[in-house]
Scaffold this active site. Sequence first.
Site, PDB file in Angstrom:
ATOM      1  N   ASN B 184      16.698  66.438  -2.727  1.00  0.00           N
ATOM      2  CA  ASN B 184      16.767  65.202  -3.491  1.00  0.00           C
ATOM      3  C   ASN B 184      15.710  64.185  -3.102  1.00  0.00           C
ATOM      4  O   ASN B 184      15.366  63.323  -3.889  1.00  0.00           O
ATOM      5  CB  ASN B 184      18.158  64.570  -3.316  1.00  0.00           C
ATOM      6  CG  ASN B 184      18.617  64.537  -1.870  1.00  0.00           C
ATOM      7  OD1 ASN B 184      18.454  65.509  -1.133  1.00  0.00           O
ATOM      8  ND2 ASN B 184      19.195  63.431  -1.447  1.00  0.00           N
ATOM      9  N   CYS B 363      17.382  49.773   5.667  1.00  0.00           N
ATOM     10  CA  CYS B 363      17.274  48.622   6.569  1.00  0.00           C
ATOM     11  C   CYS B 363      18.552  48.495   7.385  1.00  0.00           C
ATOM     12  O   CYS B 363      19.640  48.411   6.820  1.00  0.00           O
ATOM     13  CB  CYS B 363      17.103  47.342   5.767  1.00  0.00           C
ATOM     14  SG  CYS B 363      15.413  47.002   5.319  1.00  0.00           S
TER      15      CYS B 363
END
Lengths: 436, 436
Positions: B184, B363
């Site tokens: 993916n 993040c």
Amino acid sequence: MEQQLVQQLPSTGVGSKLPHLAECVYLDYNATTPIYPEVSEAMKPYIYELFGNPSSVHAYGQQTRAAVDKARQQVAGLINCSPDEVAFTSCGTESDNWALWGAVMARRGSSSSSSSSSQQGLPHVVTSQIEHPAVTACLRSMAEQGLCTFTAVPVDSQGLISVTDVVSALTPNTVLVSIMHSNNEVGSLQPVAAIAAAVRQAAPGCLVHSDAAQSMGKVAVDVQQLGVDLLTLVGHKFGAPKGVAALYIRQGVQLANLLSGGSQERGRRGGTENVLLLAGLGAAAELAQLEADATAAHMRSMRDRLAAGLLAALPRHLVRINGPQDSALQLPNTLSISVKGLSAPSLLQMLAQKLAASAGAACHSSHGPAVSPVLQAMRLHPDYAVGTLRLSTGRHTTADEVDRAVTLIVGAARKQGLEFGSSGSSSDTANGTAAH
Amino acid sequence: MEQQLVQQLPSTGVGSKLPHLAECVYLDYNATTPIYPEVSEAMKPYIYELFGNPSSVHAYGQQTRAAVDKARQQVAGLINCSPDEVAFTSCGTESDNWALWGAVMARRGSSSSSSSSSQQGLPHVVTSQIEHPAVTACLRSMAEQGLCTFTAVPVDSQGLISVTDVVSALTPNTVLVSIMHSNNEVGSLQPVAAIAAAVRQAAPGCLVHSDAAQSMGKVAVDVQQLGVDLLTLVGHKFGAPKGVAALYIRQGVQLANLLSGGSQERGRRGGTENVLLLAGLGAAAELAQLEADATAAHMRSMRDRLAAGLLAALPRHLVRINGPQDSALQLPNTLSISVKGLSAPSLLQMLAQKLAASAGAACHSSHGPAVSPVLQAMRLHPDYAVGTLRLSTGRHTTADEVDRAVTLIVGAARKQGLEFGSSGSSSDTANGTAAH
């Protein structure tokens, strides 16, 4: 929001006639409900426009993230819990399986070793003899795999479970009690709050799960009042589409994951969120909360009209109504009626294009009729069991439908050769009585 | 049927612009696709009209039973198997979990006793280091629960798995090999057919599963050519809604049930069928089959335009493209591009309202960026990993979107202070190059 929708669609509320239900009378709301018009409206943006993956940080993802969050709040509002305590699943079966598997494997994982291969050391579950196959089949499967043992307590002839029986079945290894909130076939409401309280006292570490699939949108289900740790609810039983459900997981409850993957559902259930159907589930939950009393009153009125009509038209000595005699212990929409001498499966097959309902037995040509485990557990005589119809009314049932159903059932019973005797035998009478 | 729909909706085919994708460029088709207009059309009757429980014998039930049967035929047609070999599930995670759990528990159940608590006697699974979390998290969970052991084979720097590595990892206890069809993140197509053939020779009793979530609608997936026993496909990766998927189960394969309940899916997966989304899945499958070549060509053309535009505009010495160099070993729609010195998560956050794409790292303010396990397995240097964008084109990507994306990315990189040097640094150049 639903309030707005109800205003936009003035003819779609409780008791309104749905055009696509015109030809064939629908009295099978316990099997599944139509998608309520307000729910379809709420889903529309997610069919045609908003599609992002809720895990994505970009605009498309944040739009659907908001939809999932909103649905979670709506469901939490319906059952009176915190949104964080609602985990979404694909169906009632998944919710039930998760509760059972999760409780068993959480305990198994926390035991000192994985070598608890003797029956004695295995986690134990208490359930009843009238649970949905999503509970009973799952427990049988886990027991066969050597993962747990279980005890299924009996019910009385009204389909009610006794608190004492449940408490007596507890063992030092019992990790979970799973008792349905209401029965799908006979509508009996179980004493879940009393069971949860008694279990908490007798076995403080034991979790309590309730399958409330049939209760949502019909009676109040408040997880604080019930005192349960886990609760199953299923969208397509109260106006949302098939394919979406939820499991309430009380804050702090240790439950092993059933589906492991991504971090969705706060790491408890992997899989990209079913945004479209969750929008529907949320809308249905809000609608159920807004309309609770009106819907219940309507269902009850239609169910009582149906019962009165059938009782007046059918030979009384051959008929019995199943389930609790006390209406406070019964779902407002369910009528389980048995007619000795009738074959309910044949009757429904004959009326398949005119009347939608369920039977208490299935046709199996090779072995004769298979009576439902629920009616067996209630020890209903096979002559009655085979002649059992489950008729369930709903938000969009009309008096006209009910009256047509009475005529159809009485007519079909006559064709099957049921002996009506001298009174209440004409279909005119059936109609007349049903209309009171 | 789709042929008709395509005619009814002339502007909705491959390469057409969807109005709701106008504002924010969508290059995140690997995360999820919009519901294709033809698929929404096919779902319409099941939103507004047809709603019965497919298990019911009456007219309402038979209408939706027909819909489920049709969807099964459409999916079977796409992957070249018999409809009986298609089992419907709620998501790719469920399909993957079922394949793993089902293979492990089927073997566990058939072993002589349930007391195989030593590591040695446990069923063993071979997988790779770049599988989706639906595979890796599930295996970790089962291993922690003492139900199996597993080996994850490495990949090379192009994200490709070696047949030899897989065969070398087999043990006498290996019950399943699970290798994804395509990755993916970097789009690498794995040698699944060669792996299945080699495994069948080296370990005849061992099952082979492939997660083809990212391949459907992009490359041909034929289970006969692949020779696999189990295959996962996921609706929302090729134009159906999120919340519906399937598991191909080759005739005769012994697989334990993951969800136990009613007799749906021929007793293999309990739960009332997700009629509405299955209508969508079926339509998407038929569309993917009808349009296979056109869609792939369009995706490839858009992806190549995007790559050319970015390579021309960004400083070449700081840029690398991840994944197989041989385009025959790569998905036609995926561009994984790394820019040293860039923070991809920050860039995407900055562009959240203008460009939809994914990053190769997430993040996490407290621990610095978390690099994806796929890029880690490929041993991509962290400087590049943090600057990795995953851009994925699809059926409705337009040249205009691609060109806007190039401008946006280059502009944002400039704002981040990326040093462009003397050439290819103006956004005019970026635009100009991208338009060729």
